[in-house]
Design a protein around this motif. Structure first.
Motif, PDB file in Angstrom:
ATOM      1  N   VAL A   1       6.593   9.147   1.797  1.00 54.18           N
ATOM      2  CA  VAL A   1       5.324   8.443   1.581  1.00 54.18           C
ATOM      3  C   VAL A   1       4.106   9.337   1.738  1.00 54.18           C
ATOM      4  CG1 VAL A   1       6.275   6.212   2.251  1.00 54.18           C
ATOM      5  CG2 VAL A   1       5.234   7.677   3.995  1.00 54.18           C
ATOM      6  N   SER A   2       4.296  10.531   2.302  1.00 51.96           N
ATOM      7  CA  SER A   2       3.135  11.412   2.509  1.00 51.96           C
ATOM      8  C   SER A   2       3.143  12.601   1.575  1.00 51.96           C
ATOM      9  CB  SER A   2       3.073  11.906   3.952  1.00 51.96           C
ATOM     10  OG  SER A   2       4.214  12.711   4.258  1.00 51.96           O
TER      11      SER A   2
ATOM     12  N   PRO B   1       1.786   4.660  -1.401  1.00 53.07           N
ATOM     13  CA  PRO B   1       1.034   5.633  -2.204  1.00 53.07           C
ATOM     14  C   PRO B   1       1.649   5.799  -3.595  1.00 53.07           C
ATOM     15  CG  PRO B   1       1.397   6.467   0.008  1.00 53.07           C
ATOM     16  CD  PRO B   1       2.220   5.225  -0.112  1.00 53.07           C
ATOM     17  N   LEU B   2       0.787   5.977  -4.574  1.00 56.87           N
ATOM     18  CA  LEU B   2       1.242   6.085  -5.964  1.00 56.87           C
ATOM     19  C   LEU B   2       2.269   7.192  -6.143  1.00 56.87           C
ATOM     20  CD1 LEU B   2       0.738   4.872  -8.778  1.00 56.87           C
ATOM     21  CD2 LEU B   2      -0.985   6.652  -9.125  1.00 56.87           C
ATOM     22  N   GLN B   3       2.042   8.342  -5.479  1.00 59.42           N
ATOM     23  CA  GLN B   3       2.950   9.478  -5.651  1.00 59.42           C
ATOM     24  C   GLN B   3       4.312   9.248  -4.996  1.00 59.42           C
ATOM     25  OE1 GLN B   3       0.283   9.457  -3.788  1.00 59.42           O
ATOM     26  NE2 GLN B   3       0.627  10.433  -1.787  1.00 59.42           N
TER      27      GLN B   3
ATOM     28  N   LYS C   1       0.822  -1.220   0.000  1.00 60.20           N
ATOM     29  CA  LYS C   1       0.000   0.000   0.000  1.00 60.20           C
ATOM     30  C   LYS C   1       0.856   1.271   0.000  1.00 60.20           C
ATOM     31  CE  LYS C   1      -4.048  -2.070   2.214  1.00 60.20           C
ATOM     32  NZ  LYS C   1      -3.614  -3.463   1.993  1.00 60.20           N
TER      33      LYS C   1
ATOM     34  N   ARG D   1       5.976   6.227  -5.067  1.00 57.81           N
ATOM     35  CA  ARG D   1       6.724   5.106  -5.653  1.00 57.81           C
ATOM     36  C   ARG D   1       7.932   5.541  -6.470  1.00 57.81           C
ATOM     37  NH1 ARG D   1       1.332   1.590  -7.466  1.00 57.81           N
ATOM     38  NH2 ARG D   1       0.446   1.544  -5.340  1.00 57.81           N
TER      39      ARG D   1
END
Length: 492
Positions: A490-491, A438-440, A436, A442
């Motif tokens: 990740v945020s 986040p797409l942004q 899980k 990766r």
């Protein structure tokens, strides 16, 4: 081309004049070992000295390698110089002790001490020139020896006709004369000379070239020495041309910037490949203070230059950092390339671009990739101090089972990993989904990869089954991502 004895002095005189090896009224130190080559050189220069107003000084260093034989050679040189009315400076060097102290091989140690002695003699007498007795056979052997050892175009130039050491010019007036001619000259004039018994020892590479390789190859080409000397002449001119072109390219493309040098990748790639290699070598010499390796191009030197050139030519990674030995770093950011000194002893590289991590760099303590990743290399004193698995922010590897250099990079299409606990590989894309991520985030997560292209660890995603800590692990590499950096990636 060999010269009848009657023409040998004229041939040497003409060669000296054509190449301006010696000038009128020069003070010349002549290195005399006692062998036929240097004996003939001193005699020829003595015959020419009145015509040109030269002041000659003979110089001989006793290396103390061969006991009584070395003592006899020193006496022979002093006696011969005296018979010519030439002042003679003799010295003694305890080479066996010097070798034990420095760890140098015998030939390198002898060369170092000999040149130190000869420059001292030159300084004492205010000499402008130092005449050495290397001849055409020596030159042919040098070219073949370098070819066998592995060399580039510069090495095929052989020994230079002249070379400067400080204010002293080293010259080789006999470099077009063959050994046979010098022996004939000595016999014709009844000149006393000694035969060095070590010249028959096959423990020295040059002697094996002279005694074995040259005679064997002469069966294929009886004119082999001439051919090798022609090759040296041709390569010397072409090497000089490439050197000048590389200097022009440096002046046109390279600028000083941030304590190092910078240049355009696109402008560099427009150069011919041969000129690209020369320019890299020139830049490393200029920035890193590397010596000019004119007589050799060993595998490590070639690989270092090729690695930089391939990094410049590669299209897959537009930005990357490579650690160069001695505290220097290569950075490529799209079209801009920078080479200079690293800011600190621990490897600090930009956390926004890929980076290469060399074994010797990590062995000095570790690395820091911006404010994101940190790696430390330590001895493993407690078998339970590190898990064989990894957490979201930390992973441990057996340092001596890693394949270097390592690389920190970002994800690529088609990336796969061999996760710990899975017998096989898995798509990194699927692992991101399962965790899980986040797409942004990766494209921003750093990936640790080894020299074989195997992904070792992705923070927050997992580690591979490669370089696991084992019972016999003695050194470990601990790689950590800063908690605040992890949150940001990740945020944000």
């Amino acid at each position: 081309m060999q010269h009848p004895e009657a023409e040998l002095v004229f041939a040497v005189e003409r060669f000296i004049g054509e190449r301006q090896l010696l000038l009128p009224n020069d003070t010349i130190v002549t290195a005399v070992s006692g062998g036929p080559d240097s004996t003939a050189l001193l005699h020829v220069l003595h015959r020419l000295a009145p015509r040109y107003g030269w002041k000659l000084i003979a110089a001989h260093l006793n290396h103390q390698f061969r006991g009584a034989e070395s003592e006899a050679e020193a006496e022979l040189v002093a006696s011969f110089a005296s018979s010519l009315g030439v002042p003679c400076e003799t010295g003694v060097a305890d080479l066996p002790a010097w070798i034990r102290e420095t760890g140098l091989n015998a030939q390198a140690a002898a060369r170092d001490r000999r040149y130190a002695f000869l420059t001292e003699v030159a300084a004492k007498h205010g000499a402008e020139r130092l005449a050495l007795a290397h001849h055409a056979d020596d030159q042919a052997e040098t070219v073949l020896m370098r070819l066998v050892r592995g060399t580039g175009p510069s090495g095929l130039t052989g020994m230079p006709l002249t070379r400067r050491i400080g204010n002293l010019e080293l010259v080789r007036p006999l470099l077009r004369i063959y050994k046979e001619e010098l022996m004939g000259y000595c016999h014709e004039h009844s000149l006393p000379f000694a035969e060095d018994s070590s010249n028959r020892s096959r423990k020295y590479t040059r002697n094996r070239i002279r005694l074995d390789a040259m005679p064997a190859l002469a069966g294929l080409n009886p004119q082999l020495p001439d051919a090798l000397n022609r090759l040296a002449d041709l390569m010397r001119e072409e090497d000089d041309f490439l050197r000048q072109e590389a200097e022009r390219a440096r002046a046109a493309l390279v600028t000083r910037e941030d304590g190092g040098v910078a240049f355009s990748r696109n402008a560099f790639l427009a150069l011919h490949v041969a000129l690209q290699r020369r320019l890299i070598k020139l830049i490393l010499n200029y920035v890193c203070g590397e010596p000019e390796l004119a007589d050799t191009a060993d595998v490590s030197d070639y690989n270092r230059i090729e690695r930089i050139r391939e990094a410049l030519a590669g299209e897959r990674t537009p930005t990357l950092t490579i650690d160069l030995h001695g505290g220097f770093v290569f950075r490529r950011g799209y079209d801009r390339v920078w080479i200079g000194r690293r800011a600190a002893c621990v490897g600090i590289v930009e956390g926004s671009e890929p980076a290469w991590l060399e074994r010797d760099w990590l062995e000095r303590g570790g690395f820091q990739w911006g404010d994101v990743l940190q790696g430390t290399v330590t001895a493993r004193t407690n078998r339970d101090e590190a898990s064989k698995d990894s957490s979201a922010t930390e992973a441990f590897f057996d340092f001596d089972r890693l394949v270097f250099p390592l690389q920190i990079r970002f994800r690529r299409d088609g990336d796969r990993m061999d996760p710990l606990g899975l017998n096989g590989s898995k798509k990194v894309k699927d692992m991101f989904i399962n965790k899980k991520i986040p797409l942004q985030a990766r494209d921003r997560l750093p990936i640790l990869e080894d020299a074989e292209g195997r992904i070792l660890w992705i923070p927050g995603v997992g580690r591979s089954r490669h370089a696991l800590l084992m019972d016999d692990t003695s050194r470990l590499l601990a790689v950590r991502i800063a908690p605040e950096a992890w949150k940001r990636l990740v945020s944000g």
